[in-house]
Scaffold this motif. Structure first.
Motif, mmCIF file in Angstrom:
data_model
loop_
_atom_site.group_PDB
_atom_site.id
_atom_site.type_symbol
_atom_site.label_atom_id
_atom_site.label_comp_id
_atom_site.label_asym_id
_atom_site.label_seq_id
_atom_site.Cartn_x
_atom_site.Cartn_y
_atom_site.Cartn_z
ATOM 1 N N ASP A 208 0.823 -1.227 0.000
ATOM 2 C CA ASP A 208 0.000 0.000 0.000
ATOM 3 C C ASP A 208 0.850 1.268 0.000
ATOM 4 O O ASP A 208 0.534 2.240 0.678
ATOM 5 C CB ASP A 208 -0.958 0.021 1.204
ATOM 6 C CG ASP A 208 -1.912 -1.163 1.204
ATOM 7 O OD1 ASP A 208 -2.237 -1.646 0.106
ATOM 8 O OD2 ASP A 208 -2.315 -1.599 2.291
ATOM 9 N N SER A 209 1.921 1.257 -0.768
ATOM 10 C CA SER A 209 2.828 2.417 -0.788
ATOM 11 C C SER A 209 3.146 2.797 -2.230
ATOM 12 O O SER A 209 3.229 1.930 -3.102
ATOM 13 C CB SER A 209 4.117 2.073 -0.042
ATOM 14 O OG SER A 209 5.112 3.053 -0.289
ATOM 15 N N ASN A 210 3.353 4.091 -2.450
ATOM 16 C CA ASN A 210 3.721 4.547 -3.797
ATOM 17 C C ASN A 210 5.238 4.632 -3.963
ATOM 18 O O ASN A 210 5.726 5.183 -4.939
ATOM 19 C CB ASN A 210 3.088 5.922 -4.075
ATOM 20 C CG ASN A 210 3.758 7.039 -3.290
ATOM 21 O OD1 ASN A 210 4.291 6.815 -2.208
ATOM 22 N ND2 ASN A 210 3.728 8.255 -3.823
ATOM 23 N N LYS A 211 6.001 4.070 -3.009
ATOM 24 C CA LYS A 211 7.461 4.217 -3.007
ATOM 25 C C LYS A 211 8.159 2.983 -3.558
ATOM 26 O O LYS A 211 7.753 1.861 -3.285
ATOM 27 C CB LYS A 211 7.967 4.399 -1.563
ATOM 28 C CG LYS A 211 7.962 5.806 -1.079
ATOM 29 C CD LYS A 211 8.851 6.007 0.131
ATOM 30 C CE LYS A 211 8.562 5.089 1.290
ATOM 31 N NZ LYS A 211 9.021 5.652 2.569
ATOM 32 N N ILE A 212 9.239 3.223 -4.300
ATOM 33 C CA ILE A 212 10.214 2.163 -4.598
ATOM 34 C C ILE A 212 11.449 2.503 -3.779
ATOM 35 O O ILE A 212 11.986 3.615 -3.873
ATOM 36 C CB ILE A 212 10.568 2.121 -6.100
ATOM 37 C CG1 ILE A 212 9.308 1.889 -6.943
ATOM 38 C CG2 ILE A 212 11.589 1.020 -6.381
ATOM 39 C CD1 ILE A 212 8.980 3.022 -7.846
ATOM 40 N N ARG A 231 1.266 7.723 -8.288
ATOM 41 C CA ARG A 231 0.122 8.293 -7.571
ATOM 42 C C ARG A 231 -0.784 7.193 -7.021
ATOM 43 O O ARG A 231 -1.940 7.441 -6.673
ATOM 44 C CB ARG A 231 -0.668 9.226 -8.499
ATOM 45 C CG ARG A 231 0.143 10.454 -8.902
ATOM 46 C CD ARG A 231 -0.725 11.488 -9.601
ATOM 47 N NE ARG A 231 -1.280 10.987 -10.845
ATOM 48 C CZ ARG A 231 -0.641 10.999 -12.005
ATOM 49 N NH1 ARG A 231 0.583 11.489 -12.075
ATOM 50 N NH2 ARG A 231 -1.221 10.538 -13.096
ATOM 51 N N GLY A 232 -0.263 5.987 -6.972
ATOM 52 C CA GLY A 232 -0.987 4.854 -6.395
ATOM 53 C C GLY A 232 0.030 3.831 -5.940
ATOM 54 O O GLY A 232 1.250 4.047 -6.064
ATOM 55 N N CYS A 233 -0.432 2.724 -5.405
ATOM 56 C CA CYS A 233 0.480 1.686 -4.914
ATOM 57 C C CYS A 233 1.336 1.144 -6.057
ATOM 58 O O CYS A 233 0.848 0.946 -7.169
ATOM 59 C CB CYS A 233 -0.302 0.521 -4.325
ATOM 60 S SG CYS A 233 -1.423 1.002 -3.041
ATOM 61 N N VAL A 234 2.601 0.883 -5.752
ATOM 62 C CA VAL A 234 3.490 0.229 -6.717
ATOM 63 C C VAL A 234 3.295 -1.281 -6.582
ATOM 64 O O VAL A 234 3.270 -1.821 -5.472
ATOM 65 C CB VAL A 234 4.962 0.605 -6.463
ATOM 66 C CG1 VAL A 234 5.868 -0.076 -7.471
ATOM 67 C CG2 VAL A 234 5.140 2.117 -6.526
ATOM 68 N N GLY A 250 5.644 -0.393 -12.089
ATOM 69 C CA GLY A 250 4.253 -0.286 -12.521
ATOM 70 C C GLY A 250 3.354 -0.251 -11.304
ATOM 71 O O GLY A 250 3.651 -0.877 -10.281
ATOM 72 N N GLY A 251 2.236 0.501 -11.399
ATOM 73 C CA GLY A 251 1.419 0.648 -10.206
ATOM 74 C C GLY A 251 -0.061 0.810 -10.465
ATOM 75 O O GLY A 251 -0.546 0.759 -11.602
ATOM 76 N N ASP A 252 -0.783 1.038 -9.355
ATOM 77 C CA ASP A 252 -2.240 1.203 -9.395
ATOM 78 C C ASP A 252 -2.668 2.482 -10.108
ATOM 79 O O ASP A 252 -3.848 2.660 -10.402
ATOM 80 C CB ASP A 252 -2.811 1.226 -7.965
ATOM 81 C CG ASP A 252 -3.031 -0.168 -7.410
ATOM 82 O OD1 ASP A 252 -2.766 -1.142 -8.141
ATOM 83 O OD2 ASP A 252 -3.460 -0.286 -6.248
ATOM 84 N N ASP A 253 -1.727 3.392 -10.356
ATOM 85 C CA ASP A 253 -2.063 4.622 -11.090
ATOM 86 C C ASP A 253 -2.030 4.393 -12.604
ATOM 87 O O ASP A 253 -2.087 5.353 -13.375
ATOM 88 C CB ASP A 253 -1.118 5.759 -10.704
ATOM 89 C CG ASP A 253 0.352 5.408 -10.925
ATOM 90 O OD1 ASP A 253 0.640 4.282 -11.375
ATOM 91 O OD2 ASP A 253 1.219 6.263 -10.634
ATOM 92 N N SER A 254 -1.924 3.123 -13.013
ATOM 93 C CA SER A 254 -1.915 2.715 -14.432
ATOM 94 C C SER A 254 -0.643 3.151 -15.151
ATOM 95 O O SER A 254 -0.580 3.086 -16.370
ATOM 96 C CB SER A 254 -3.128 3.272 -15.192
ATOM 97 O OG SER A 254 -4.325 2.926 -14.544
ATOM 98 N N GLN A 255 0.366 3.567 -14.409
ATOM 99 C CA GLN A 255 1.581 4.072 -15.051
ATOM 100 C C GLN A 255 2.746 3.099 -14.932
ATOM 101 O O GLN A 255 2.950 2.474 -13.886
ATOM 102 C CB GLN A 255 1.981 5.411 -14.437
ATOM 103 C CG GLN A 255 0.942 6.502 -14.717
ATOM 104 C CD GLN A 255 1.567 7.874 -14.799
ATOM 105 O OE1 GLN A 255 2.319 8.270 -13.932
ATOM 106 N NE2 GLN A 255 1.235 8.611 -15.846
ATOM 107 N N ALA A 256 3.483 2.975 -16.050
ATOM 108 C CA ALA A 256 4.794 2.315 -16.045
ATOM 109 C C ALA A 256 5.818 3.438 -16.147
ATOM 110 O O ALA A 256 5.755 4.259 -17.068
ATOM 111 C CB ALA A 256 4.921 1.358 -17.213
#
Length: 308
Positions: A208-212, A231-234, A250-256
């Motif tokens: 539940d974190s947006n951090k790598i 902007r969402g979970c990774v 890649g994450g819950d914000d639909s971004q790679a």
């Protein structure tokens, strides 16, 4: 999802994620000239439960590809041009035909007879897959182990629901080194990726974190960098196969996102160097070693290849 390490076969394996017993694994072929991905009905097989990971043999010496999957057990398959056949089912439970589910595994690049699996029963098991036998089993953590990654031939690391990254050396099985712990106690670490181009570096992601979190094993406990532009979970991370400075997430914000790490440690506020927006939450990322210009992403019921 997995991409074959064989440069002659542009093969990909994809597994379904359906929360019931009946799942499938399909082998697809990528044609780089026509930029098309083709399924083959002969290269599709039933899989018990969703595969938690798929991976091809890292250095194939055989005419056929070998594919491994984890789930209830560790399974090996032979992938030929016209068929996919089970080779073996490896179960390390001595007491019954049931075993604790496997969360992930990693195939050892340098000693391909070795596969390490991670399990919800707090253990990591090192298999000699050529013999079909357990080489060793270690109680690795205090809680479920979520992922495992090889560094050197006899060195691996694991991450767990106990919030720690631990490194193990098979020459000294009694000890492990904790190189990172979640800032908030018991925040689970979900995934681990070891940089194959520079073994000093590894990356992990928190639940539940947006951090790598980028780690340097020479300076434990303090991250080299924390990448925080999602902007969402990774959900997934993959190092570039030919560059030690690049990692994709890649994450819950639909971004790679592709990141270039600074050569100076401790610099946060890093922006990604490139980004791609998918149709929905990205749950899987694979950077192809055989085709370093291509990154595979999976989201919803789709798989796409992105040209770097």
């Amino acid at each position: 999802m997995a991409i074959s390490s064989r440069s002659t076969h542009r093969r990909l394996a994809v597994g379904s994620f359906i929360e019931e017993y009946a799942n499938r694994v399909d082998i697809l072929t990528f044609d780089e000239e026509t930029l098309s991905i083709k399924p083959d009905p002969n290269l599709s097989i039933d899989h018990p439960y969703p595969p938690t990971k798929l991976m091809f043999h890292p250095s194939p010496k055989f005419s056929n590809d070998i594919l491994a999957s984890s789930g209830d057990f560790l399974r090996l398959y032979s992938v030929r041009d016209t068929s996919i056949e089970p080779i073996s089912v490896l179960n390390n439970s001595k007491s019954s035909e049931f075993c604790a589910p496997l969360t992930s595994f990693d195939w050892n690049d340098l000693e391909p007879r070795r596969i390490g699996t991670s399990s919800i029963d707090t253990t990591c098991t090192i298999w000699d897959v050529e013999k079909g036998a357990v080489e060793t089993q270690l109680i690795a953590h205090d809680k479920e182990v979520h992922d495992i990654a090889w560094g050197e031939a006899g060195v691996f690391a694991s991450v767990s629901a106990d919030g720690s990254v631990r490194v193990f050396d098979l020459r000294d099985k009694e000890h492990s080194t904790i190189i990172y712990e979640s800032p908030q106690p018991d925040t689970p670490l979900l995934r681990l990726a070891w940089n194959k181009q520079d073994l000093r570096y590894m990356a992990t992601i928190l639940m539940d974190s947006n951090k790598i979190v980028i780690l340097d094993i020479r300076s434990p406990t303090l991250p080299v960098a924390e990448l925080e532009r999602h902007r969402g979970c990774v959900n997934a991370i993959a190092w570039a196969p030919v560059s030690f400075q690049h990692i994709c997430s890649g994450g819950d914000d639909s971004q790679a996102l592709i990141w270039e790490l600074p050569t100076v440690a401790g610099l946060n506020g890093i922006d990604p160097m490139s980004m791609y927006t998918a149709g929905s939450e990205i749950n899987q990322v694979q950077w192809s070693a055989a085709m370093p210009d291509w990154i595979g992403i999976a989201f919803a019921n789709k798989m796409q290849l992105l040209k770097v």
